[in-house]
Design a protein around this motif. Structure first.
Motif, PDB file in Angstrom:
ATOM      1  N   UNK A 154     -65.514  -6.947 -33.038  1.00 38.81           N
ATOM      2  CA  UNK A 154     -66.696  -7.812 -32.869  1.00 38.81           C
ATOM      3  C   UNK A 154     -66.404  -9.077 -32.057  1.00 38.81           C
ATOM      4  N   UNK A 155     -65.161  -9.210 -31.574  1.00 40.58           N
ATOM      5  CA  UNK A 155     -64.799 -10.371 -30.766  1.00 40.58           C
ATOM      6  C   UNK A 155     -64.638 -11.657 -31.556  1.00 40.58           C
ATOM      7  N   UNK A 156     -64.611 -11.540 -32.883  1.00 41.28           N
ATOM      8  CA  UNK A 156     -64.555 -12.741 -33.720  1.00 41.28           C
ATOM      9  C   UNK A 156     -63.163 -13.356 -33.797  1.00 41.28           C
ATOM     10  N   UNK A 157     -62.113 -12.512 -33.869  1.00 40.59           N
ATOM     11  CA  UNK A 157     -60.778 -13.029 -34.158  1.00 40.59           C
ATOM     12  C   UNK A 157     -59.738 -12.356 -33.268  1.00 40.59           C
ATOM     13  N   UNK A 158     -58.850 -13.172 -32.715  1.00 42.24           N
ATOM     14  CA  UNK A 158     -57.659 -12.678 -32.021  1.00 42.24           C
ATOM     15  C   UNK A 158     -56.457 -13.090 -32.848  1.00 42.24           C
ATOM     16  N   UNK A 159     -55.524 -12.164 -33.031  1.00 41.95           N
ATOM     17  CA  UNK A 159     -54.299 -12.438 -33.786  1.00 41.95           C
ATOM     18  C   UNK A 159     -53.109 -12.381 -32.836  1.00 41.95           C
ATOM     19  N   UNK A 160     -52.267 -13.398 -32.919  1.00 40.48           N
ATOM     20  CA  UNK A 160     -51.062 -13.466 -32.106  1.00 40.48           C
ATOM     21  C   UNK A 160     -49.881 -13.864 -32.983  1.00 40.48           C
ATOM     22  N   UNK A 161     -48.697 -13.335 -32.683  1.00 44.55           N
ATOM     23  CA  UNK A 161     -47.502 -13.775 -33.403  1.00 44.55           C
ATOM     24  C   UNK A 161     -46.965 -15.073 -32.814  1.00 44.55           C
ATOM     25  N   UNK A 162     -46.368 -15.906 -33.652  1.00 41.75           N
ATOM     26  CA  UNK A 162     -45.612 -17.067 -33.204  1.00 41.75           C
ATOM     27  C   UNK A 162     -44.285 -17.043 -33.948  1.00 41.75           C
ATOM     28  N   UNK A 163     -43.308 -17.731 -33.405  1.00 41.54           N
ATOM     29  CA  UNK A 163     -41.974 -17.640 -33.968  1.00 41.54           C
ATOM     30  C   UNK A 163     -41.478 -18.996 -34.445  1.00 41.54           C
ATOM     31  N   UNK A 164     -42.202 -19.587 -35.343  1.00 36.38           N
ATOM     32  CA  UNK A 164     -41.905 -20.760 -36.150  1.00 36.38           C
ATOM     33  C   UNK A 164     -42.946 -21.828 -35.915  1.00 36.38           C
ATOM     34  N   UNK A 165     -43.578 -22.193 -36.992  1.00 34.50           N
ATOM     35  CA  UNK A 165     -44.578 -23.254 -36.968  1.00 34.50           C
ATOM     36  C   UNK A 165     -44.038 -24.537 -37.584  1.00 34.50           C
ATOM     37  N   UNK A 166     -42.801 -24.497 -38.063  1.00 32.42           N
ATOM     38  CA  UNK A 166     -42.218 -25.679 -38.679  1.00 32.42           C
ATOM     39  C   UNK A 166     -42.722 -25.935 -40.085  1.00 32.42           C
ATOM     40  N   UNK A 167     -43.320 -24.936 -40.691  1.00 30.14           N
ATOM     41  CA  UNK A 167     -43.808 -25.053 -42.074  1.00 30.14           C
ATOM     42  C   UNK A 167     -42.938 -24.200 -43.001  1.00 30.14           C
ATOM     43  N   UNK A 168     -41.661 -24.173 -42.721  1.00 30.88           N
ATOM     44  CA  UNK A 168     -40.738 -23.249 -43.371  1.00 30.88           C
ATOM     45  C   UNK A 168     -40.705 -23.391 -44.894  1.00 30.88           C
ATOM     46  N   UNK A 169     -40.828 -24.586 -45.406  1.00 30.48           N
ATOM     47  CA  UNK A 169     -40.765 -24.791 -46.853  1.00 30.48           C
ATOM     48  C   UNK A 169     -42.025 -24.326 -47.567  1.00 30.48           C
ATOM     49  N   UNK A 170     -43.088 -24.083 -46.801  1.00 31.60           N
ATOM     50  CA  UNK A 170     -44.360 -23.713 -47.419  1.00 31.60           C
ATOM     51  C   UNK A 170     -44.909 -22.406 -46.845  1.00 31.60           C
ATOM     52  N   UNK A 171     -44.004 -21.522 -46.412  1.00 34.01           N
ATOM     53  CA  UNK A 171     -44.435 -20.245 -45.829  1.00 34.01           C
ATOM     54  C   UNK A 171     -44.914 -19.286 -46.889  1.00 34.01           C
ATOM     55  N   UNK A 172     -45.534 -18.223 -46.436  1.00 37.15           N
ATOM     56  CA  UNK A 172     -45.878 -17.890 -45.065  1.00 37.15           C
ATOM     57  C   UNK A 172     -46.909 -18.864 -44.503  1.00 37.15           C
ATOM     58  N   UNK A 173     -46.867 -18.992 -43.159  1.00 36.64           N
ATOM     59  CA  UNK A 173     -47.720 -19.979 -42.506  1.00 36.64           C
ATOM     60  C   UNK A 173     -48.481 -19.366 -41.338  1.00 36.64           C
ATOM     61  N   UNK A 174     -49.549 -20.046 -40.946  1.00 35.03           N
ATOM     62  CA  UNK A 174     -50.365 -19.613 -39.815  1.00 35.03           C
ATOM     63  C   UNK A 174     -51.048 -20.820 -39.202  1.00 35.03           C
ATOM     64  N   UNK A 193     -41.275 -16.067 -38.184  1.00 31.19           N
ATOM     65  CA  UNK A 193     -39.903 -16.552 -38.307  1.00 31.19           C
ATOM     66  C   UNK A 193     -39.275 -16.109 -39.629  1.00 31.19           C
ATOM     67  N   UNK A 194     -37.967 -16.248 -39.703  1.00 36.28           N
ATOM     68  CA  UNK A 194     -37.205 -15.758 -40.850  1.00 36.28           C
ATOM     69  C   UNK A 194     -37.637 -16.380 -42.167  1.00 36.28           C
ATOM     70  N   UNK A 195     -37.935 -17.683 -42.184  1.00 38.88           N
ATOM     71  CA  UNK A 195     -38.323 -18.337 -43.432  1.00 38.88           C
ATOM     72  C   UNK A 195     -39.618 -17.732 -43.969  1.00 38.88           C
ATOM     73  N   UNK A 196     -40.561 -17.463 -43.099  1.00 43.59           N
ATOM     74  CA  UNK A 196     -41.820 -16.840 -43.544  1.00 43.59           C
ATOM     75  C   UNK A 196     -41.584 -15.390 -43.959  1.00 43.59           C
ATOM     76  N   UNK A 197     -40.694 -14.703 -43.254  1.00 42.91           N
ATOM     77  CA  UNK A 197     -40.361 -13.331 -43.645  1.00 42.91           C
ATOM     78  C   UNK A 197     -39.758 -13.303 -45.045  1.00 42.91           C
TER      79      UNK A 197
END
Length: 157
Positions: free
Chosen positions: A113-133, A84-88
Protein backbone atom coordinates in the motif's frame (compact mmCIF):
# COMPACT_ATOMS: atom_id res chain seq x y z
CA UNK A 1 9.15 12.61 6.61
CA UNK A 2 9.34 15.89 4.81
CA UNK A 3 7.42 16.49 1.61
CA UNK A 4 9.49 15.60 -1.46
CA UNK A 5 9.37 17.06 -4.93
CA UNK A 6 8.09 14.91 -7.80
CA UNK A 7 10.94 13.64 -10.01
CA UNK A 8 11.96 16.10 -12.71
CA UNK A 9 14.99 15.75 -14.99
CA UNK A 10 15.09 19.54 -15.34
CA UNK A 11 15.19 20.03 -11.55
CA UNK A 12 17.76 17.21 -11.23
CA UNK A 13 19.99 18.93 -13.81
CA UNK A 14 19.79 22.14 -11.77
CA UNK A 15 20.83 20.28 -8.61
CA UNK A 16 23.68 18.55 -10.41
CA UNK A 17 24.91 21.87 -11.82
CA UNK A 18 24.86 23.42 -8.32
CA UNK A 19 27.31 20.79 -7.06
CA UNK A 20 29.27 19.70 -10.15
CA UNK A 21 32.27 21.96 -9.55
CA UNK A 22 32.81 20.77 -5.97
CA UNK A 23 35.70 18.52 -5.09
CA UNK A 24 34.34 14.97 -4.88
CA UNK A 25 31.00 16.14 -6.28
CA UNK A 26 29.27 12.79 -6.74
CA UNK A 27 28.24 12.18 -3.13
CA UNK A 28 26.98 15.75 -2.55
CA UNK A 29 24.98 15.45 -5.79
CA UNK A 30 23.49 12.10 -4.79
CA UNK A 31 22.60 13.37 -1.32
CA UNK A 32 20.99 16.50 -2.76
CA UNK A 33 18.95 14.48 -5.27
CA UNK A 34 17.78 12.10 -2.58
CA UNK A 35 16.92 14.97 -0.24
CA UNK A 36 14.92 16.67 -2.98
CA UNK A 37 13.12 13.68 -4.51
CA UNK A 38 13.42 11.04 -1.78
CA UNK A 39 15.41 8.78 -4.12
CA UNK A 40 17.88 8.90 -7.01
CA UNK A 41 15.96 8.20 -10.20
CA UNK A 42 17.64 6.09 -12.89
CA UNK A 43 17.30 9.06 -15.25
CA UNK A 44 19.77 10.94 -13.05
CA UNK A 45 22.59 8.48 -13.76
CA UNK A 46 23.46 9.74 -17.26
CA UNK A 47 22.99 13.35 -16.15
CA UNK A 48 25.51 12.89 -13.33
CA UNK A 49 27.89 10.90 -15.54
CA UNK A 50 27.91 13.62 -18.20
CA UNK A 51 28.34 16.44 -15.69
CA UNK A 52 31.24 14.75 -13.89
CA UNK A 53 32.84 13.11 -16.95
CA UNK A 54 32.33 9.64 -15.48
CA UNK A 55 30.88 6.45 -16.88
CA UNK A 56 27.32 5.52 -16.10
CA UNK A 57 28.69 2.37 -14.45
CA UNK A 58 30.74 4.48 -12.01
CA UNK A 59 27.69 6.50 -11.03
CA UNK A 60 25.47 3.43 -10.74
CA UNK A 61 28.18 1.70 -8.68
CA UNK A 62 28.28 4.56 -6.21
CA UNK A 63 24.49 4.62 -5.85
CA UNK A 64 24.28 0.88 -5.24
CA UNK A 65 27.34 0.72 -2.96
CA UNK A 66 25.88 3.06 -0.35
CA UNK A 67 22.79 1.67 1.37
CA UNK A 68 21.42 5.14 2.14
CA UNK A 69 20.63 5.83 -1.50
CA UNK A 70 17.34 4.58 -2.89
CA UNK A 71 16.52 4.01 -6.57
CA UNK A 72 12.76 4.19 -5.96
CA UNK A 73 10.59 6.33 -3.70
CA UNK A 74 10.24 5.16 -0.11
CA UNK A 75 6.90 4.60 1.53
CA UNK A 76 5.13 7.34 3.43
CA UNK A 77 6.82 6.09 6.62
CA UNK A 78 10.43 4.96 6.85
CA UNK A 79 11.41 2.34 9.42
CA UNK A 80 15.08 1.60 10.01
CA UNK A 81 15.69 -1.53 12.07
CA UNK A 82 19.01 -1.90 13.89
CA UNK A 83 20.91 -5.06 12.92
CA UNK A 84 23.97 -4.52 15.13
CA UNK A 85 25.27 -7.16 17.52
CA UNK A 86 23.85 -5.56 20.68
CA UNK A 87 20.33 -5.59 19.23
CA UNK A 88 20.84 -9.14 17.95
CA UNK A 89 21.76 -10.18 21.49
CA UNK A 90 18.36 -8.81 22.56
CA UNK A 91 16.48 -10.94 20.02
CA UNK A 92 16.23 -8.57 17.07
CA UNK A 93 16.57 -11.27 14.41
CA UNK A 94 13.36 -13.01 15.47
CA UNK A 95 11.67 -9.65 16.02
CA UNK A 96 12.69 -8.42 12.57
CA UNK A 97 11.22 -11.55 11.03
CA UNK A 98 7.92 -10.87 12.78
CA UNK A 99 7.92 -7.19 11.76
CA UNK A 100 8.75 -7.94 8.13
CA UNK A 101 6.05 -10.60 8.04
CA UNK A 102 3.41 -8.29 9.56
CA UNK A 103 4.24 -5.56 7.06
CA UNK A 104 4.53 -7.97 4.14
CA UNK A 105 7.95 -6.71 3.07
CA UNK A 106 11.55 -7.83 2.73
CA UNK A 107 14.61 -5.82 3.72
CA UNK A 108 14.75 -2.62 1.65
CA UNK A 109 11.10 -3.26 0.82
CA UNK A 110 7.99 -1.12 0.73
CA UNK A 111 4.56 -2.41 1.75
CA UNK A 112 2.07 -3.02 -1.07
CA UNK A 113 0.00 0.00 0.00
CA UNK A 114 3.06 2.28 -0.08
CA UNK A 115 2.68 3.06 3.62
CA UNK A 116 5.98 1.75 5.01
CA UNK A 117 9.51 1.14 3.78
CA UNK A 118 11.82 -0.98 5.94
CA UNK A 119 15.59 -0.64 5.78
CA UNK A 120 18.37 -2.19 7.86
CA UNK A 121 20.87 -0.02 9.74
CA UNK A 122 23.98 -1.16 11.52
CA UNK A 123 23.90 0.61 14.89
CA UNK A 124 21.72 3.39 16.16
CA UNK A 125 23.73 3.91 19.33
CA UNK A 126 20.88 2.65 21.51
CA UNK A 127 22.76 -0.50 22.45
CA UNK A 128 21.76 -0.53 26.12
CA UNK A 129 18.08 -0.34 25.23
CA UNK A 130 17.86 -2.64 22.19
CA UNK A 131 16.33 -3.81 20.06
CA UNK A 132 16.09 -0.38 18.49
CA UNK A 133 14.65 1.32 15.42
CA UNK A 134 14.05 4.69 13.83
CA UNK A 135 10.59 5.59 12.59
CA UNK A 136 10.82 8.68 10.40
CA UNK A 137 14.11 9.52 12.16
CA UNK A 138 12.57 9.22 15.66
CA UNK A 139 14.39 6.61 17.81
CA UNK A 140 12.48 3.78 19.46
CA UNK A 141 14.17 1.73 22.18
CA UNK A 142 13.05 -1.65 23.55
CA UNK A 143 11.32 -2.30 20.25
CA UNK A 144 8.58 -4.89 19.90
CA UNK A 145 6.31 -5.54 16.93
CA UNK A 146 3.41 -3.99 18.87
CA UNK A 147 5.44 -0.90 19.84
CA UNK A 148 6.31 -0.42 16.16
CA UNK A 149 2.66 -0.83 15.11
CA UNK A 150 1.67 1.82 17.65
CA UNK A 151 4.41 4.18 16.47
CA UNK A 152 3.31 3.78 12.85
CA UNK A 153 -0.33 4.36 13.78
CA UNK A 154 0.58 7.48 15.75
CA UNK A 155 2.71 8.77 12.87
CA UNK A 156 -0.28 8.44 10.51
CA UNK A 157 -2.53 10.62 12.69
Amino acid sequence: MSRRERWSAVRAAEIIAEHAQREGAMLPILHALQETFGYVDAEAVPLIADALNLSRAEVHGCITFYHDFRSAPAGRRLVKLCRAEACQAQGSERLHGEILSRLGVDWHGTSADGAVTVEPVYCLGLCATGPAALVDEEPIARLTADVLATALAEARS
